[in-house]
Write an enzyme that holds these catalytic residues in place. Sequence first.
Site, PDB file in Angstrom:
ATOM      1  CB  SER A 148      -1.106  -0.002   1.196  1.00 16.17           C
ATOM      2  OG  SER A 148      -0.078   0.180   2.318  1.00 16.17           O
ATOM      3  CG  ASP A 149       1.556   5.728  -1.335  1.00 13.40           C
ATOM      4  OD1 ASP A 149       2.666   6.063  -0.580  1.00 13.40           O
ATOM      5  OD2 ASP A 149       1.262   6.420  -2.537  1.00 13.40           O
ATOM      6  CD1 TRP A 150       4.776   5.867   4.699  1.00 14.14           C
ATOM      7  CD2 TRP A 150       4.896   4.842   2.754  1.00 14.14           C
ATOM      8  NE1 TRP A 150       6.014   5.483   4.601  1.00 14.14           N
ATOM      9  CE2 TRP A 150       6.209   4.415   3.512  1.00 14.14           C
ATOM     10  CE3 TRP A 150       4.569   3.915   1.649  1.00 14.14           C
ATOM     11  CZ2 TRP A 150       7.003   3.700   3.028  1.00 14.14           C
ATOM     12  CZ3 TRP A 150       5.477   3.204   1.381  1.00 14.14           C
ATOM     13  CH2 TRP A 150       6.810   3.031   1.922  1.00 14.14           C
ATOM     14  CB  SER A 152      -3.380   4.585   1.300  1.00 16.88           C
ATOM     15  OG  SER A 152      -2.801   3.147   1.011  1.00 16.88           O
TER      16      SER A 152
END
Length: 545
Positions: A148-150, A152
Amino acid sequence: PSLAYKYAEAVGEECRAGGIEVLLGPGMNIYRNSQNGRNFEYMGEDPLLSAAMVAEYVKGMQSTGTVACLKHFICNETEFYRRRSNSIVDERALHEIYLPPFKTGIEAGVGYVMTSYNRLNGEWAGQNADLIQRILRGELGFRGCVMSDWTSVNDTEKVVKSGQNVEMPGRKEFFDEARALLKEGRITEKDIEKMIRPNIATSIAFGLYDREKYVPALLEKFPAHLQTGYDVAAEGIVLLRNNGILPLAQGRKILLTGRFTEEMPRTGGSTSSSAEVLGYDNVTLTAALRSVYGDAVSVVEKPSREELAAADVVLLSTGTIDVESFERPFALPKEEEAFIRMAVGANPNTIVLVNSGSGIRMEFTDSPAKGTMPAGAEFYNKAPRAYNERLIQLYDIDYKESVLVGYRWYETKGIEPLYPFGFGLSYTTFALEKPRAAKAFPADKSLKVSVTLTNTGDREGAEVVQLYVTENNPTVLRPKKELKGFRKVAVAPGKSVVVEFELDRQALAFWDTESRGWKVNPGEYTLSLGTSSADIAATLPVTVK
């Protein structure tokens, strides 16, 4: 594309020298919206162009042992409160515009994919089982590790079951919630194993557990990286207008002014952003010009009209500093625009050097992305860094232009931009002649297309020959033309080169929403060869049975 390989190879070697196993790049979202603050990381508005660059980037990076990570999956074309946006995208646009670069990166063997911040059609991308399992792993065939992106994602049960493998940077609540879900029977150990396995398997596949972390010997390659950096910068320049003053002749009195004479132009913003590059052995614009033109260069921070008028040539440096987490206006600051207008008014021999991560305004009202920003967002680029996103109401971004992104929109709608897609001048001139292709598309093999490129000027130069395809009588909305091939070719003065392309039937296809697959209609198509989407030198008819 070959330079994208060299660039990524150099970055990959620097990662190995510094003990970095996985580089979070390339960024490859589509340049849909000129205001997107993160366009500087991406590869442009066209899926074929982006795909071609991404494929070589991945190969170059991973040839060093550093593993690449495709991001951001998917439809994260805005930075305005990016954790609160819901991208509403139809199936055709998803498959024809936004997925192809990811598909090509996966086919190139990439090890990691990062999901995006936004929702896609109502569900957060990082916990979206349909997106990760059906599309990413099923349709695109990705076998590596998904992260995942940070910060998110927020639903632990969905994260575990979605096909996501790594939640970054990791909510402290995750483990407690996972234990509770396991105890309640809402997730199983098998679910957890499915989440963990691709993470470990990818690390094993790329040998990350079996090698020395740091490779200091690669520091000896930095001089070669310096040359690569220079080549990338030089090739990244686009010449939009020239009244004959360029290239600059020796002996002219040059007045240098503007924003980036001593300061290094950069993108990425502060050190907390993902893409800032400080560099090393930096050379300022002032030093570079003086190394060539010597005392003919004078630097004046705030020149008067009289000083500007007295110079043979004015070099005016301007631009933007683009940064993730924010959009920015499709314009330079007002004071910069006023200064440029004053300089050009005082001296017509003014060369404006624009350093920017994306476009500078012509007319944003013509863009398909107009109205993307919610009401009241006029000063979004001046707001404090957006850590209060969770307090912001969710908002929709309707990709209502569907497949008509970028030049596809302008050409199909009959809007003539000042500078079309693919445009760029040279210090010489070229002619495209003798286009050739079979009149009927072969049933069982690719179609060969060729054209002769001649340098008609007196200097060596390079031209990007572009091949576009049009379906003459489509059964669904299709762009007026679509890029399906490009070649950058260097040619000596007076010489000619035959530029060749190969088109497979996929180049003619569109995504059919009824069959949920690619479809090629029989009928008449037009092949266009030119040096931009608008500068077409030759067309060829081709029939498909």
